[in-house]
Design a protein around this motif. Structure first.
Motif, PDB file in Angstrom:
ATOM      1  N   MET A   1       0.847  -1.182   0.000  1.00  0.00           N
ATOM      2  CA  MET A   1       0.000   0.000   0.000  1.00  0.00           C
ATOM      3  C   MET A   1       0.895   1.249   0.000  1.00  0.00           C
ATOM      4  O   MET A   1       1.906   1.295   0.683  1.00  0.00           O
ATOM      5  N   ILE A   2       0.499   2.227  -0.761  1.00  0.00           N
ATOM      6  CA  ILE A   2       1.260   3.466  -0.863  1.00  0.00           C
ATOM      7  C   ILE A   2       0.905   4.355   0.328  1.00  0.00           C
ATOM      8  O   ILE A   2      -0.256   4.619   0.587  1.00  0.00           O
ATOM      9  N   SER A   3       1.914   4.810   1.039  1.00  0.00           N
ATOM     10  CA  SER A   3       1.703   5.592   2.254  1.00  0.00           C
ATOM     11  C   SER A   3       1.749   7.100   1.979  1.00  0.00           C
ATOM     12  O   SER A   3       2.174   7.539   0.909  1.00  0.00           O
ATOM     13  N   GLN A   4       1.339   7.851   2.982  1.00  0.00           N
ATOM     14  CA  GLN A   4       1.408   9.304   2.912  1.00  0.00           C
ATOM     15  C   GLN A   4       2.847   9.748   2.668  1.00  0.00           C
ATOM     16  O   GLN A   4       3.100  10.592   1.810  1.00  0.00           O
ATOM     17  N   SER A   5       3.778   9.192   3.398  1.00  0.00           N
ATOM     18  CA  SER A   5       5.174   9.617   3.241  1.00  0.00           C
ATOM     19  C   SER A   5       5.715   9.257   1.859  1.00  0.00           C
ATOM     20  O   SER A   5       6.495  10.017   1.286  1.00  0.00           O
ATOM     21  N   ASN A   6       5.284   8.103   1.295  1.00  0.00           N
ATOM     22  CA  ASN A   6       5.700   7.748  -0.071  1.00  0.00           C
ATOM     23  C   ASN A   6       5.274   8.829  -1.055  1.00  0.00           C
ATOM     24  O   ASN A   6       6.053   9.251  -1.914  1.00  0.00           O
ATOM     25  N   LEU A   7       4.030   9.273  -0.930  1.00  0.00           N
ATOM     26  CA  LEU A   7       3.489  10.262  -1.865  1.00  0.00           C
ATOM     27  C   LEU A   7       4.088  11.651  -1.660  1.00  0.00           C
ATOM     28  O   LEU A   7       4.569  12.273  -2.609  1.00  0.00           O
ATOM     29  N   LEU A   8       4.038  12.128  -0.431  1.00  0.00           N
ATOM     30  CA  LEU A   8       4.466  13.506  -0.182  1.00  0.00           C
ATOM     31  C   LEU A   8       5.958  13.704  -0.378  1.00  0.00           C
ATOM     32  O   LEU A   8       6.402  14.799  -0.719  1.00  0.00           O
ATOM     33  N   SER A   9       6.733  12.645  -0.210  1.00  0.00           N
ATOM     34  CA  SER A   9       8.189  12.771  -0.351  1.00  0.00           C
ATOM     35  C   SER A   9       8.618  13.050  -1.791  1.00  0.00           C
ATOM     36  O   SER A   9       9.692  13.595  -2.019  1.00  0.00           O
ATOM     37  N   ILE A  10       7.781  12.685  -2.776  1.00  0.00           N
ATOM     38  CA  ILE A  10       8.204  12.892  -4.166  1.00  0.00           C
ATOM     39  C   ILE A  10       7.813  14.262  -4.726  1.00  0.00           C
ATOM     40  O   ILE A  10       8.298  14.642  -5.787  1.00  0.00           O
ATOM     41  N   LEU A  11       6.933  14.990  -4.027  1.00  0.00           N
ATOM     42  CA  LEU A  11       6.571  16.330  -4.517  1.00  0.00           C
ATOM     43  C   LEU A  11       7.827  17.204  -4.576  1.00  0.00           C
ATOM     44  O   LEU A  11       8.564  17.307  -3.607  1.00  0.00           O
ATOM     45  N   GLY A  12       8.067  17.792  -5.730  1.00  0.00           N
ATOM     46  CA  GLY A  12       9.238  18.645  -5.926  1.00  0.00           C
ATOM     47  C   GLY A  12      10.490  17.890  -6.344  1.00  0.00           C
ATOM     48  O   GLY A  12      11.507  18.501  -6.655  1.00  0.00           O
ATOM     49  N   GLU A  13      10.424  16.554  -6.391  1.00  0.00           N
ATOM     50  CA  GLU A  13      11.592  15.740  -6.751  1.00  0.00           C
ATOM     51  C   GLU A  13      11.696  15.560  -8.259  1.00  0.00           C
ATOM     52  O   GLU A  13      10.696  15.613  -8.970  1.00  0.00           O
ATOM     53  N   ASN A  14      12.922  15.289  -8.751  1.00  0.00           N
ATOM     54  CA  ASN A  14      13.080  14.943 -10.159  1.00  0.00           C
ATOM     55  C   ASN A  14      13.084  13.421 -10.307  1.00  0.00           C
ATOM     56  O   ASN A  14      13.232  12.701  -9.320  1.00  0.00           O
ATOM     57  N   THR A  15      12.922  12.940 -11.523  1.00  0.00           N
ATOM     58  CA  THR A  15      12.744  11.504 -11.749  1.00  0.00           C
ATOM     59  C   THR A  15      13.972  10.671 -11.418  1.00  0.00           C
ATOM     60  O   THR A  15      13.860   9.473 -11.204  1.00  0.00           O
ATOM     61  N   ASP A  16      15.135  11.280 -11.376  1.00  0.00           N
ATOM     62  CA  ASP A  16      16.358  10.536 -11.100  1.00  0.00           C
ATOM     63  C   ASP A  16      16.761  10.539  -9.632  1.00  0.00           C
ATOM     64  O   ASP A  16      17.774   9.951  -9.272  1.00  0.00           O
ATOM     65  N   SER A  17      15.993  11.176  -8.782  1.00  0.00           N
ATOM     66  CA  SER A  17      16.373  11.287  -7.374  1.00  0.00           C
ATOM     67  C   SER A  17      16.238   9.940  -6.658  1.00  0.00           C
ATOM     68  O   SER A  17      15.486   9.054  -7.079  1.00  0.00           O
ATOM     69  N   THR A  18      16.949   9.809  -5.567  1.00  0.00           N
ATOM     70  CA  THR A  18      16.869   8.608  -4.730  1.00  0.00           C
ATOM     71  C   THR A  18      15.459   8.418  -4.201  1.00  0.00           C
ATOM     72  O   THR A  18      14.944   7.293  -4.152  1.00  0.00           O
ATOM     73  N   VAL A  19      14.802   9.518  -3.834  1.00  0.00           N
ATOM     74  CA  VAL A  19      13.436   9.453  -3.311  1.00  0.00           C
ATOM     75  C   VAL A  19      12.488   8.888  -4.370  1.00  0.00           C
ATOM     76  O   VAL A  19      11.624   8.049  -4.072  1.00  0.00           O
ATOM     77  N   MET A  20      12.645   9.304  -5.626  1.00  0.00           N
ATOM     78  CA  MET A  20      11.798   8.785  -6.707  1.00  0.00           C
ATOM     79  C   MET A  20      12.068   7.304  -6.942  1.00  0.00           C
ATOM     80  O   MET A  20      11.144   6.525  -7.184  1.00  0.00           O
ATOM     81  N   LYS A  21      13.311   6.906  -6.863  1.00  0.00           N
ATOM     82  CA  LYS A  21      13.649   5.486  -7.041  1.00  0.00           C
ATOM     83  C   LYS A  21      12.999   4.648  -5.939  1.00  0.00           C
ATOM     84  O   LYS A  21      12.484   3.560  -6.196  1.00  0.00           O
ATOM     85  N   GLN A  22      12.987   5.169  -4.715  1.00  0.00           N
ATOM     86  CA  GLN A  22      12.333   4.460  -3.613  1.00  0.00           C
ATOM     87  C   GLN A  22      10.826   4.389  -3.848  1.00  0.00           C
ATOM     88  O   GLN A  22      10.193   3.367  -3.590  1.00  0.00           O
ATOM     89  N   PHE A  23      10.243   5.485  -4.330  1.00  0.00           N
ATOM     90  CA  PHE A  23       8.811   5.508  -4.618  1.00  0.00           C
ATOM     91  C   PHE A  23       8.463   4.462  -5.677  1.00  0.00           C
ATOM     92  O   PHE A  23       7.495   3.708  -5.523  1.00  0.00           O
ATOM     93  N   LYS A  24       9.232   4.403  -6.740  1.00  0.00           N
ATOM     94  CA  LYS A  24       8.970   3.442  -7.815  1.00  0.00           C
ATOM     95  C   LYS A  24       8.997   2.013  -7.299  1.00  0.00           C
ATOM     96  O   LYS A  24       8.248   1.159  -7.779  1.00  0.00           O
ATOM     97  N   SER A  25       9.839   1.750  -6.306  1.00  0.00           N
ATOM     98  CA  SER A  25       9.930   0.387  -5.765  1.00  0.00           C
ATOM     99  C   SER A  25       8.678   0.003  -4.967  1.00  0.00           C
ATOM    100  O   SER A  25       8.435  -1.176  -4.734  1.00  0.00           O
ATOM    101  N   CYS A  26       7.865   0.981  -4.563  1.00  0.00           N
ATOM    102  CA  CYS A  26       6.613   0.716  -3.831  1.00  0.00           C
ATOM    103  C   CYS A  26       5.459   0.383  -4.766  1.00  0.00           C
ATOM    104  O   CYS A  26       4.408  -0.079  -4.313  1.00  0.00           O
ATOM    105  N   LEU A  27       5.624   0.656  -6.043  1.00  0.00           N
ATOM    106  CA  LEU A  27       4.545   0.462  -7.002  1.00  0.00           C
ATOM    107  C   LEU A  27       4.408  -1.003  -7.399  1.00  0.00           C
ATOM    108  O   LEU A  27       5.400  -1.726  -7.460  1.00  0.00           O
ATOM    109  N   SER A  28       3.185  -1.419  -7.699  1.00  0.00           N
ATOM    110  CA  SER A  28       2.968  -2.799  -8.119  1.00  0.00           C
ATOM    111  C   SER A  28       3.157  -2.966  -9.627  1.00  0.00           C
ATOM    112  O   SER A  28       3.328  -4.080 -10.111  1.00  0.00           O
TER     113      SER A  28
END
Length: 153
Positions: A1-28
């Motif tokens: 399940m995608i959490s609040q922190s997963n979603l809010l952490s990517i706002l303002g991020e670029n696609t190559d950031s570590t945060v975006m890579k972590q977000f992508k790993s949460c996706l099914s």
């Protein structure tokens, strides 16, 4: 399940950031790119997860969460939908009773072509803006848009 922190952490991020890579790993499912109608914009989507991302100037400016499956092929989003909200089957009055007075609201009236515009509520917070769009019957949330407060209209 995608959490609040997963979603809010990517706002303002670029696609190559570590945060975006972590977000992508949460996706099914995979995050695919689609053509954007305006220069400087890019869209990424995951039909399996019921979400899309809008990038402006290479940074995530908005996240669209599709709470009901739709004709575009998105599955129903399952994950965090806002503080105090437990499910999408809720009307605008119930959202207000749980979350308080919105920063802005609209819809519910005849629009430009005579069609009734969907009811919506907007809540502005320090780190994000959340916008709820309701079904035509006002019995459920159809879409949630999370926006970076620095770029939100």
């Amino acid at each position: 399940m995608i959490s609040q922190s997963n979603l809010l952490s990517i706002l303002g991020e670029n696609t190559d950031s570590t945060v975006m890579k972590q977000f992508k790993s949460c996706l099914s499912g995979p995050l695919r790119e689609d053509e954007a109608p305006l220069p400087g914009e890019r869209y990424f989507y995951s039909f399996d997860d019921g979400l899309s991302l809008l990038l402006e100037d290479e940074r995530v400016s908005a996240i669209h969460l599709y709470c009901t499956g739709n004709e575009d092929g998105y599955s129903s989003y399952k994950g965090w939908i806002g503080d105090k909200l437990k499910n999408k089957d809720i009307d605008p009055i119930e959202v207000i009773s749980l979350m308080g007075k919105p920063s802005n609201r609209g819809g519910g009236a005849k629009g430009f072509l005579g069609k009734t515009d969907p009811t919506w509520l907007r809540y502005d917070y320090l780190n994000y803006v959340i916008h709820y769009t309701f079904s035509s019957s006002n019995t459920q949330i159809e879409m949630i848009t999370l926006m970076d407060p620095q770029t939100a209209p």
